[in-house]
Design a protein around this motif. Sequence first.
Motif, PDB file in Angstrom:
ATOM      1  N   ARG A 299       0.853  -1.187   0.000  1.00  0.00           N
ATOM      2  CA  ARG A 299       0.000   0.000   0.000  1.00  0.00           C
ATOM      3  C   ARG A 299       0.890   1.238   0.000  1.00  0.00           C
ATOM      4  NH1 ARG A 299       0.290  -1.595   5.351  1.00  0.00           N
ATOM      5  NH2 ARG A 299       0.646   0.087   6.881  1.00  0.00           N
ATOM      6  N   ALA A 300       0.314   2.318  -0.458  1.00  0.00           N
ATOM      7  CA  ALA A 300       1.051   3.577  -0.529  1.00  0.00           C
ATOM      8  C   ALA A 300       0.533   4.522   0.539  1.00  0.00           C
ATOM      9  CB  ALA A 300       0.901   4.218  -1.915  1.00  0.00           C
ATOM     10  N   ARG A 301       1.446   5.278   1.087  1.00  0.00           N
ATOM     11  CA  ARG A 301       1.084   6.369   1.990  1.00  0.00           C
ATOM     12  C   ARG A 301       1.921   7.581   1.569  1.00  0.00           C
ATOM     13  NH1 ARG A 301       3.814   3.978   7.525  1.00  0.00           N
ATOM     14  NH2 ARG A 301       5.957   4.722   7.151  1.00  0.00           N
ATOM     15  N   PRO A 302       1.641   8.764   2.072  1.00  0.00           N
ATOM     16  CA  PRO A 302       2.358   9.945   1.577  1.00  0.00           C
ATOM     17  C   PRO A 302       3.879   9.780   1.621  1.00  0.00           C
ATOM     18  CG  PRO A 302       0.526  10.612   2.965  1.00  0.00           C
ATOM     19  CD  PRO A 302       0.598   9.113   3.060  1.00  0.00           C
TER      20      PRO A 302
ATOM     21  N   ALA B 108       6.079   3.718   0.303  1.00  0.00           N
ATOM     22  CA  ALA B 108       5.339   2.491   0.016  1.00  0.00           C
ATOM     23  C   ALA B 108       5.616   1.508   1.150  1.00  0.00           C
ATOM     24  CB  ALA B 108       5.764   1.899  -1.318  1.00  0.00           C
ATOM     25  N   VAL B 109       4.575   0.818   1.621  1.00  0.00           N
ATOM     26  CA  VAL B 109       4.702  -0.107   2.751  1.00  0.00           C
ATOM     27  C   VAL B 109       4.380  -1.511   2.250  1.00  0.00           C
ATOM     28  CG1 VAL B 109       3.928  -0.702   5.063  1.00  0.00           C
ATOM     29  CG2 VAL B 109       4.089   1.702   4.383  1.00  0.00           C
TER      30      VAL B 109
ATOM     31  N   THR C 172       9.354  -0.441   4.657  1.00  0.00           N
ATOM     32  CA  THR C 172       8.928   0.896   4.213  1.00  0.00           C
ATOM     33  C   THR C 172       9.987   1.448   3.272  1.00  0.00           C
ATOM     34  OG1 THR C 172       7.793   1.263   6.324  1.00  0.00           O
ATOM     35  CG2 THR C 172       8.232   3.189   4.947  1.00  0.00           C
TER      36      THR C 172
ATOM     37  N   GLU D 226       7.581  -5.924   7.930  1.00  0.00           N
ATOM     38  CA  GLU D 226       7.092  -4.684   7.342  1.00  0.00           C
ATOM     39  C   GLU D 226       8.275  -3.887   6.780  1.00  0.00           C
ATOM     40  OE1 GLU D 226       3.875  -2.132   9.185  1.00  0.00           O
ATOM     41  OE2 GLU D 226       5.607  -0.796   9.421  1.00  0.00           O
TER      42      GLU D 226
END
Length: 493
Positions: free
Chosen positions: A388-391, A394-395, A461, A459
């Motif tokens: 998934r992407a966050r500001p 990418a995670v 990042t 996880e």
Amino acid sequence: MKLSTRIAIAVGVTVPLMVLASGLLLTRLISRDIHAGQDARLRDRAAVVLPVARELLRVDRAGRPAQQQSRERKLFSAALDVGVRVVSGTDGWVAAEGGPQPADSVPLPAAAGRNPVTVSADGRSWRALSLPVTGGQAGDTLWVFSPASQADAGVKAVRRRVLLVALIAAPVSALVGLGIAERATLPLRRLRRRAGGLDPGVSAARLDHRLSRVTEVDELAGTLQTLLARYDEQAARTGEALETARSFSAAASHELRTPLMSMQTNLEILAAHPDLDPAERAEVVSDLRGEHERLLGLLVTLRALAQGDLVEADSFTPVDLGRLVTASAADAARRHPAARVTAAVGPDPRTRGWEPGLRMVVDNLLTNALVHGRAPGAPGAVVEVALRARPGAAVLTVDDHGPGIPLSARERVFRRFERGGDSPGTGLGLTLVAQQVDLHGGTVRITDRPDGAPGTRFEVTLPLSDTPTVVLPVHRDWLTGSLPRIPSGSRGA
């Protein structure tokens, strides 16, 4: 030839040429001004003499000699320092002449021509002005002459002085140019001495340059400093490459010794006991196959670690992370048909990275989860991978249903050759993950599953960036170091 000498020669040649060019222009201007002054004086004298010349022709045609002589004297008195010639238009007869002028045999230009003109004869020249004597016979002409030798003498004197100045200017300007050039090139000579004193064998050698306020010298010094910095960087990378090669050889020889000795023992058993029980023979062959696979995997992983330590920034290209994760999950499912691998990929995030390294991150995490993440009693592992992407980032998460990893071991699993006693791997898979995440400026950490069920979550990042500028870690010693550096934020919660 020194730069200052070249400058002195250039100045020594250029200055006399400029003096000569300026002198030529000056003599032409002086000559034109002198001729303009002569012509003005001729016109003034002609205006005074013209009425007297008209009276002279009148009394000459009337046949009165006494008056004619009086008019001639008056004519010559009015002419002063110029020559005068009065020509009758009837037969070209010279009614009167006197003062400096060319001989009668010297042909004069037509009266209607350019006026005034220069008349030359026997090495001498005169400025001649012709005017029609109106009121009498048509063609009567008054000629007024002024010697041009005076003007020519002045122009020649100026030319001689210009040539003398040019001859003097040549050595003087060369000497002055040499002195100025020596002074001007002093910062360049200082820079040369400093650069010549550098020793490439000393890692601390740097070009010490103080601003000279000479743009070219300061720019050259900056270029040399940049070149030396690049040289040091390349020398350091070469040293790292050599150290990586040595570490590769040392690690390979150390880690290969045990499986090779085991393989040798099994081969000796097969050779010494040709009548070995088929079940025992199958077990020995199975051990040989397992050791062979381990050797091959070890060499491949060591090579991947070496590549990660030596990869350069120009190998980084735009990467579609969503496509990469989906392909890796599909390949893992094909290799482990008994397992169940699901992939949830959001809107495809893109970043700039080394695609083979990012693929290794996903492949190794999935392999680790498939090998160690099987629930007790289950026929195969169940692994969920999500992207998934966050500001700005990418995670990537990889969840399994295995026994989990204790908090005390969550940092240790990233170390080289760290593996459990029953692990079939090389102990380098998660080290490769940590290396590649660090190379891409990201973080990796180990946590429990967020739903509270047994298992482990890895996880990762990664920063998202499309800029062409890539900043790699200054020191990359995942293969050469005794313990790898775990990226910030990698420790499990």
